[in-house]
Design a protein around this motif. Structure first.
Motif, PDB file in Angstrom:
ATOM      1  N   SER A  19       0.814  -1.211   0.000  1.00  0.00           N
ATOM      2  CA  SER A  19       0.000   0.000   0.000  1.00  0.00           C
ATOM      3  C   SER A  19       0.849   1.264   0.000  1.00  0.00           C
ATOM      4  O   SER A  19       1.947   1.295   0.524  1.00  0.00           O
ATOM      5  CB  SER A  19      -0.895   0.012   1.232  1.00  0.00           C
ATOM      6  N   LYS A  20       0.260   2.327  -0.584  1.00  0.00           N
ATOM      7  CA  LYS A  20       0.905   3.631  -0.571  1.00  0.00           C
ATOM      8  C   LYS A  20       0.661   4.299   0.774  1.00  0.00           C
ATOM      9  O   LYS A  20      -0.371   4.109   1.401  1.00  0.00           O
ATOM     10  CB  LYS A  20       0.352   4.504  -1.694  1.00  0.00           C
ATOM     11  N   ALA A  21       1.608   5.109   1.192  1.00  0.00           N
ATOM     12  CA  ALA A  21       1.475   5.830   2.453  1.00  0.00           C
ATOM     13  C   ALA A  21       0.452   6.947   2.316  1.00  0.00           C
ATOM     14  O   ALA A  21       0.323   7.561   1.263  1.00  0.00           O
ATOM     15  CB  ALA A  21       2.826   6.409   2.863  1.00  0.00           C
ATOM     16  N   SER A  22      -0.267   7.198   3.378  1.00  0.00           N
ATOM     17  CA  SER A  22      -1.251   8.265   3.408  1.00  0.00           C
ATOM     18  C   SER A  22      -0.867   9.264   4.492  1.00  0.00           C
ATOM     19  O   SER A  22      -0.626   8.884   5.639  1.00  0.00           O
ATOM     20  CB  SER A  22      -2.640   7.692   3.688  1.00  0.00           C
ATOM     21  N   LYS A  40      -3.158   9.471   7.863  1.00  0.00           N
ATOM     22  CA  LYS A  40      -3.297   8.366   8.814  1.00  0.00           C
ATOM     23  C   LYS A  40      -2.126   8.394   9.800  1.00  0.00           C
ATOM     24  O   LYS A  40      -0.996   8.681   9.425  1.00  0.00           O
ATOM     25  CB  LYS A  40      -3.326   7.031   8.080  1.00  0.00           C
ATOM     26  N   ARG A  79       0.863   7.047  12.302  1.00  0.00           N
ATOM     27  CA  ARG A  79       1.852   5.963  12.251  1.00  0.00           C
ATOM     28  C   ARG A  79       1.351   4.815  13.113  1.00  0.00           C
ATOM     29  O   ARG A  79       0.809   5.035  14.192  1.00  0.00           O
ATOM     30  CB  ARG A  79       3.187   6.480  12.783  1.00  0.00           C
ATOM     31  N   SER A  99       4.713   3.320   8.577  1.00  0.00           N
ATOM     32  CA  SER A  99       3.500   3.481   7.762  1.00  0.00           C
ATOM     33  C   SER A  99       3.362   4.878   7.171  1.00  0.00           C
ATOM     34  O   SER A  99       2.489   5.103   6.332  1.00  0.00           O
ATOM     35  CB  SER A  99       2.263   3.129   8.581  1.00  0.00           C
ATOM     36  N   THR A 100       4.219   5.820   7.586  1.00  0.00           N
ATOM     37  CA  THR A 100       4.167   7.168   7.019  1.00  0.00           C
ATOM     38  C   THR A 100       5.245   7.401   5.968  1.00  0.00           C
ATOM     39  O   THR A 100       5.272   8.464   5.341  1.00  0.00           O
ATOM     40  CB  THR A 100       4.300   8.242   8.121  1.00  0.00           C
ATOM     41  N   ARG A 125       6.965   7.668   2.616  1.00  0.00           N
ATOM     42  CA  ARG A 125       6.424   7.835   1.269  1.00  0.00           C
ATOM     43  C   ARG A 125       7.497   7.591   0.235  1.00  0.00           C
ATOM     44  O   ARG A 125       8.661   7.823   0.505  1.00  0.00           O
ATOM     45  CB  ARG A 125       5.852   9.236   1.141  1.00  0.00           C
ATOM     46  N   CYS A 167       5.766   4.662  -0.555  1.00  0.00           N
ATOM     47  CA  CYS A 167       5.087   3.435  -0.133  1.00  0.00           C
ATOM     48  C   CYS A 167       5.952   2.689   0.879  1.00  0.00           C
ATOM     49  O   CYS A 167       7.138   2.972   1.032  1.00  0.00           O
ATOM     50  CB  CYS A 167       4.775   2.531  -1.332  1.00  0.00           C
ATOM     51  N   SER A 200       2.031   0.294   5.752  1.00  0.00           N
ATOM     52  CA  SER A 200       0.692   0.703   5.304  1.00  0.00           C
ATOM     53  C   SER A 200      -0.196  -0.494   5.005  1.00  0.00           C
ATOM     54  O   SER A 200      -1.409  -0.426   5.159  1.00  0.00           O
ATOM     55  CB  SER A 200       0.794   1.582   4.052  1.00  0.00           C
ATOM     56  N   GLN A 235      -1.796  -1.397   8.124  1.00  0.00           N
ATOM     57  CA  GLN A 235      -2.795  -0.386   8.477  1.00  0.00           C
ATOM     58  C   GLN A 235      -4.139  -0.776   7.847  1.00  0.00           C
ATOM     59  O   GLN A 235      -5.176  -0.742   8.498  1.00  0.00           O
ATOM     60  CB  GLN A 235      -2.341   0.971   7.968  1.00  0.00           C
TER      61      GLN A 235
END
Length: 177
Positions: A2-5, A8, A10, A159-160, A162, A164, A168, A171
């Protein structure tokens, strides 16, 4: 993965550390200590830790238990990946994987080459996943563990990070529960 958002928070992952060695004990497992502390410093939880000889079936038992445990999302092993006759990590773990992450070993050897030159060829570092558990297998020296953690694993569990990362993915799995 998944790509980081950016919107959202950490996430903290549940992790396990396995040292594979015929000579180390809990008292002198500097690589296991380093990985455990690094996970905690990054906001993750080390839910399990073990030390195993190079016995193929002992390694598989420990890993199989962790892979089957829905509470463990990440496993980092250290040791048993070098060029020796006792090398057993890949033989024990690769058959348990649902998927290999080919780029991990390549990137690790590249980073290692920048530090130790052609001796990096003797590392069979690899990674993969099994039953939604990510498994990273790195050499047993503390220096190699630092190279893997600082150069690859830390960012990929964030998870943060970027654009990806692997964090994530968890998450999304946790949100689906």
């Amino acid at each position: 993965m998944s790509k980081a958002s950016a919107d959202k928070p950490r996430i903290s992952l549940e992790c396990a550390v396995l040292t594979i060695s015929d000579t180390r004990t809990a008292a002198d497992d500097t690589s296991g200590d380093y990985l455990t502390q690094s996970l905690q410093d990054a906001g993750h939880h080390c839910a399990a830790r073990a030390l195993s000889s190079g016995n193929l079936y002992q390694i598989r038992k420990i890993l199989s238990d962790w892979i089957a445990d829905p509470g463990i999302q990440i496993v980092i092993t250290n040791g048993g990946t070098g060029y020796t006759h006792q090398k057993s990590t890949a033989a024990a773990i690769v058959p348990l994987l649902d998927m290999q992450i080919a780029g991990f070993g390549e990137l690790f050897r590249h980073l290692s080459f920048l530090e130790i030159g052609s001796s990096s060829l003797q590392s069979d570092a690899f990674a993969g996943s099994a039953n939604n558990t990510l498994i990273f297998c790195v050499p047993g020296s503390t220096g190699a563990c630092k190279t893997a953690w600082e150069g690859i694993i830390r960012e990929q569990l964030d998870s943060t990070h970027r654009p990806c990362n692997f964090g994530s993915h968890f998450q999304a799995l946790l949100a689906a529960r």
